[in-house]
Design an enzyme around this catalytic site. Structure first.
Site, PDB file in Angstrom:
ATOM      1  N   LYS A  48       0.806  -1.228   0.000  1.00  0.00           N
ATOM      2  CA  LYS A  48       0.000   0.000   0.000  1.00  0.00           C
ATOM      3  C   LYS A  48       0.839   1.278   0.000  1.00  0.00           C
ATOM      4  O   LYS A  48       0.326   2.340  -0.298  1.00  0.00           O
ATOM      5  CB  LYS A  48      -0.970  -0.013   1.180  1.00  0.00           C
ATOM      6  CG  LYS A  48      -2.040  -1.084   1.059  1.00  0.00           C
ATOM      7  CD  LYS A  48      -2.971  -0.861  -0.134  1.00  0.00           C
ATOM      8  CE  LYS A  48      -4.002  -1.958  -0.256  1.00  0.00           C
ATOM      9  NZ  LYS A  48      -4.875  -1.794  -1.434  1.00  0.00           N
TER      10      LYS A  48
HETATM   11  N1  PMP Z   1      -3.375  -8.140   1.093  1.00  0.00           N
HETATM   12  C1  PMP Z   1      -3.474  -7.223   2.061  1.00  0.00           C
HETATM   13  C2  PMP Z   1      -2.872  -7.514   3.393  1.00  0.00           C
HETATM   14  C3  PMP Z   1      -4.156  -6.018   1.832  1.00  0.00           C
HETATM   15  O1  PMP Z   1      -4.250  -5.092   2.814  1.00  0.00           O
HETATM   16  C4  PMP Z   1      -4.731  -5.808   0.563  1.00  0.00           C
HETATM   17  C5  PMP Z   1      -5.471  -4.528   0.312  1.00  0.00           C
HETATM   18  N2  PMP Z   1      -6.843  -4.507   0.643  1.00  0.00           N
HETATM   19  C6  PMP Z   1      -4.627  -6.808  -0.425  1.00  0.00           C
HETATM   20  C7  PMP Z   1      -3.925  -7.946  -0.117  1.00  0.00           C
HETATM   21  C8  PMP Z   1      -5.268  -6.681  -1.773  1.00  0.00           C
HETATM   22  O2  PMP Z   1      -4.686  -5.691  -2.584  1.00  0.00           O
HETATM   23  P1  PMP Z   1      -5.591  -4.805  -3.504  1.00  0.00           P
HETATM   24  O3  PMP Z   1      -6.428  -3.924  -2.608  1.00  0.00           O
HETATM   25  O4  PMP Z   1      -4.635  -4.013  -4.334  1.00  0.00           O
HETATM   26  O5  PMP Z   1      -6.461  -5.687  -4.326  1.00  0.00           O
END
Ligand code: PMP
Length: 347
Positions: A48
């Site tokens: 993130k």
């Molecule tokens: N794994 C974790 C620990 C996350 O915080 C997130 C984000 N919600 C994701 C995977 C998935 O990534 P994305 O939001 O880019 O689909």
């Protein structure tokens, strides 16, 4: 003298360019080569950081943000951490609306990162003025010069990965990648990265990992939002109970669902077999590969890249706690706490 000092100007310069590491044991029964993109190497310990930096810098480029302005988001998770970190360096206020379900640890972490945290009641509907969505929206309309990140509905989320994660993987594999596997939450990671990779080679297969209890897989297959698919589950950050516009469903070839229990055990196995102490969705992603393998997606020539999104330290009281695992009913005669518990008290 100063030319000799090799230092980064600040911590934000460490975002991105994460390493790709070969998985040697956990998937040894499956044909092909498997490489993990270790997003915990970002300074905020998760993928993130990329979107936090990218979205904030886009707002700066457009002249929306000036020093002292405010960043707003609804999250207690990785995105909140990353936004707070970027805000410190760039001199913004960071306001995060979270629900009362968020653990004290998480709220304390965000507070210690200088964020202002609004803890909103969890048991109200999304359109209730006290819900964390409505509180964030209200603050955005009231605070002049504020930016609402809104990661589930912000195209810049996927653009961040199109501009960073995608090119990094293409370069790191010298274009030899055949399959790309990622968990989908907002869908920003999988959509943006896949768009870049498929532009380089349309033959690359893009495989998404979803959770039991989430609507994404069914929506991808049928175009139907089926609320009968929705039920509570444990994995944080994977799957969703709504359809995020940040997800480009057309670019994903197939989704698979993984369970809370298998994903938790797989995250524990990842530590013991590869020395990778990573988060719950990293276990889910590896579990997803094992499920895809049952459908014969891979052969000896496959070069599979999987995103492992964050670090295990955020899950000490969850998947890495025997008590928590026990409470979920995740231990049985085949897999019990003693597999990983090796503490001896010396008297
Ligand atoms: N794994 C974790 C620990 C996350 O915080 C997130 C984000 N919600 C994701 C995977 C998935 O990534 P994305 O939001 O880019 O689909």
């Amino acid at each position: 003298m100063s030319e000799c000092i090799k230092a980064y100007d600040n911590v934000l310069q460490l975002i991105g360019s994460t390493p790709l590491v070969k998985l040697n044991r956990i998937l040894e029964d499956i044909p092909g080569n498997f490489y993990a993109k270790l997003e915990c190497f970002n300074p905020g310990h998760s993928t993130k950081d990329r979107i936090a930096l990218y979205i904030i810098e886009e707002a700066e480029r457009k002249g929306i943000l000036k020093p002292g302005d405010t960043i707003i988001e609804t999250t207690s998770g990785n995105t909140g951490f990353s936004l707070a970190m970027v805000s410190i360096i760039k001199g913004y206020e960071c306001v995060l609306a979270v629900t009362s379900k968020s653990s004290k640890d998480k709220i304390d972490t965000l507070k210690n990162l200088g964020a202002k945290v609004y803890v909103c009641p969890a048991n109200v509907s999304a359109d209730d003025p006290r819900s964390y969505y409505q509180v964030a929206k209200r603050l955005h309309s009231e605070i002049k010069g504020s930016v609402y990140i809104n990661q589930y509905f912000n195209q810049l989320n996927a653009d961040a990965h199109y501009n960073t994660t995608g090119p990094e993987i293409w370069k790191q594999t010298s274009g030899k990648i055949t399959h790309f596997v990622a968990c989908s939450g907002t869908g920003g990671t999988i959509s943006g990265t896949a768009k870049y990779l498929k532009e380089q080679n349309p033959g690359i297969k893009v495989l998404g990992v979803d959770a039991y209890g989430s609507v994404l897989k069914k929506y991808h297959e049928t175009g139907e939002f089926d609320d009968k698919e929705i039920y509570p589950y444990r994995i944080e950050g994977l799957g969703k109970n709504l359809i995020p516009s940040a997800t480009n469903f057309d670019i994903i070839d197939q989704f698979i669902k993984v369970s809370d229990e298998e994903s938790a055990h797989t995250a524990r196995e990842l530590v013991l077999k590869e020395g990778l102490f990573l988060g719950y969705t990293s276990g889910a992603a590896i579990r997803g590969i094992q499920e895809f393998a049952k459908q014969n997606h891979f052969d000896a020539n496959s070069n599979v890249v999987v995103i492992l999104p964050d670090h295990g330290s955020r899950y000490l009281s969850k998947i890495f706690s025997d008590d928590w695992m026990e409470k979920q009913g995740f231990f049985d005669t085949k897999r019990n706490a003693s597999n990983t518990t090796k503490i001896q008290f010396v008297k």
